[in-house]
Design an enzyme around this catalytic site. Structure first.
Site, PDB file in Angstrom:
ATOM      1  N   SER A  74     -53.234 -11.243 -33.557  1.00 46.59           N
ATOM      2  CA  SER A  74     -52.561  -9.583 -35.454  1.00 46.59           C
ATOM      3  C   SER A  74     -53.381  -9.399 -34.941  1.00 46.59           C
ATOM      4  CB  SER A  74     -53.854 -10.967 -36.357  1.00 46.59           C
ATOM      5  OG  SER A  74     -54.991 -10.422 -35.564  1.00 46.59           O
ATOM      6  N   THR A 188     -53.976  -7.295 -38.356  1.00 44.71           N
ATOM      7  CA  THR A 188     -56.333  -6.456 -38.965  1.00 44.71           C
ATOM      8  C   THR A 188     -57.082  -6.702 -37.971  1.00 44.71           C
ATOM      9  OG1 THR A 188     -54.516  -5.804 -41.135  1.00 44.71           O
ATOM     10  CG2 THR A 188     -56.735  -5.990 -40.911  1.00 44.71           C
ATOM     11  N   THR A 206     -54.048  -3.248 -36.494  1.00 48.62           N
ATOM     12  CA  THR A 206     -52.814  -3.622 -36.500  1.00 48.62           C
ATOM     13  C   THR A 206     -51.308  -4.539 -35.657  1.00 48.62           C
ATOM     14  OG1 THR A 206     -52.087  -6.030 -37.971  1.00 48.62           O
ATOM     15  CG2 THR A 206     -51.601  -3.333 -38.599  1.00 48.62           C
ATOM     16  N   ARG A 216     -40.738  -3.106 -41.325  1.00 50.41           N
ATOM     17  CA  ARG A 216     -42.433  -3.545 -42.922  1.00 50.41           C
ATOM     18  C   ARG A 216     -43.895  -2.753 -42.365  1.00 50.41           C
ATOM     19  NH1 ARG A 216     -47.218  -6.157 -41.741  1.00 50.41           N
ATOM     20  NH2 ARG A 216     -47.639  -6.646 -44.646  1.00 50.41           N
ATOM     21  N   THR A 239     -58.191  -7.462 -45.419  1.00 53.47           N
ATOM     22  CA  THR A 239     -57.085  -7.970 -44.469  1.00 53.47           C
ATOM     23  C   THR A 239     -56.192  -9.162 -45.056  1.00 53.47           C
ATOM     24  OG1 THR A 239     -56.861  -9.036 -42.208  1.00 53.47           O
ATOM     25  CG2 THR A 239     -58.836  -9.579 -43.313  1.00 53.47           C
ATOM     26  N   GLY A 240     -55.193  -9.777 -44.085  1.00 54.49           N
ATOM     27  CA  GLY A 240     -54.545 -11.098 -45.392  1.00 54.49           C
ATOM     28  C   GLY A 240     -52.999  -9.602 -45.362  1.00 54.49           C
TER      29      GLY A 240
END
Length: 331
Positions: A74, A188, A206, A216, A239-240
């Site tokens: 990630s 992240t 990230t 994106r 984060t997420g």
């Protein structure tokens, strides 16, 4: 009886139904970072601290560790690509003085966090994107290489069989160190640090959501969303699912909550509750998590879903992994 997602989303105020908050550190923290892999990042940051480095040096050093870890799907090298098979990186830094720098959609350079710092220190701008960010990095002497590792490419080719874009909760921990497979996502590592001069800085870096649309950009390079630092109050990182963090200016909102007198975990919880009220059932299956540290070294986090963890390190070098409270119960 534990409330269900449906009952939580149907009722107000949400604060009455939220899960517990993370415990405060026994000793003040000097560095915190998101997820289990934050422990190694904190170790690098603490080494920079011991060598007289600033808070900015600490978070950059920690971010670079995550970026160079090929087992981390990630962040940085080994990050899962977009749906076209290209790995693009986003990062930002922010200092005690309000200086900021960011890059987004950066290709072919491992250490996006260091490029973001150079943007801050050596340009009149706060963000560079895409080919411009890459050109600047090369001009600054950063090496280029293909960021798509064999294991990430294999995961992408497996994903192409269905092309099902379905982000998975807490994939940062689930996929780290193992073979990424399926729609691993998220982004992240976010980092916050306090140096010997009691100044604070933060960083966020990230590879973004796996198999995202080309171009994106999520919350991670956006000051106020993925990261915010105010040296009078403290800092926060997120984060997420970045799109949802952006909707509520997540990190800035957390810092303002601390300014109003809330403890770090309570400030994070208030923003998560606000997001749930705003989006309702649309976030019932998503993960968004926030992490904060105040200027006294108090730390706390809170998330939509269970499973968000973060690493806390004190000045003596003791590091522990904390598990944040969450709004929704385990499915």
């Amino acid at each position: 009886m534990t409330p269900t997602r449906r009952s939580v989303l149907a009722c107000a105020p949400l604060s009455a139904l939220a899960g517990g908050v993370a415990a405060q550190a026994a000793a003040p923290a000097v560095m915190v970072s998101t997820w289990d892999f934050g422990a190694a990042a904190n170790a690098a940051g603490l080494a920079a601290h011991a060598n007289g480095g600033s808070a900015l040096d600490m978070v950059e050093a920690g971010g670079r560790v995550a970026e160079a870890d090929e087992s981390n799907s990630s962040v940085g090298l080994g990050g899962l690509p977009d749906r076209d098979g290209r790995v693009t990186l986003d990062a930002c830094v922010m200092t005690w003085a309000g200086d900021i720098g960011a890059v987004c959609a950066l290709e072919d350079v491992v250490h996006a966090v260091s490029v973001a710092r150079r943007v801050m220190e050596r340009t009149p701008h706060t963000m560079l994107a895409g080919e411009g960010a890459r050109t600047f990095a090369v001009e600054q002497g950063f090496e280029t290489r293909d960021l798509l590792t064999p294991r990430a490419e294999a995961a992408w080719r497996e994903w192409l069989k269905t092309a099902d874009y379905a982000p998975r909760i807490n994939s940062e921990n689930a996929d780290w160190g193992g073979r990424p497979g399926g729609p691993g996502n998220h982004d992240t590592i976010g980092l916050l640090a306090i140096d010997a001069a009691h100044r604070m800085a933060g960083a966020c870096t990230t590879s973004g959501m796996a198999f995202k649309m080309r171009g994106r950009v999520g919350d991670s390079p956006l000051i106020g969303a993925g990261l915010y630092v105010d040296d009078e109050v403290g800092g926060a990182t997120a984060t997420g699912v970045g799109e949802d963090v952006v909707r509520v200016a997540g990190s800035h909102a957390v810092v303002e909550g601390m300014r109003a007198g809330l403890a770090p975990a309570a400030a994070c919880r208030r923003v998560i509750e606000r997001l749930a009220r705003l989006r309702g059932a649309r976030v019932a299956g998503s993960q968004v998590a926030l992490l904060a540290m105040d200027k006294q070294g108090g730390v706390g986090g809170f998330a939509l879903q269970p499973g968000f963890t973060y690493a806390v390190t004190d000045a003596a070098g003791r590091t522990r992994i904390e598990r944040a409270g969450a709004l929704f119960e385990t499915p």
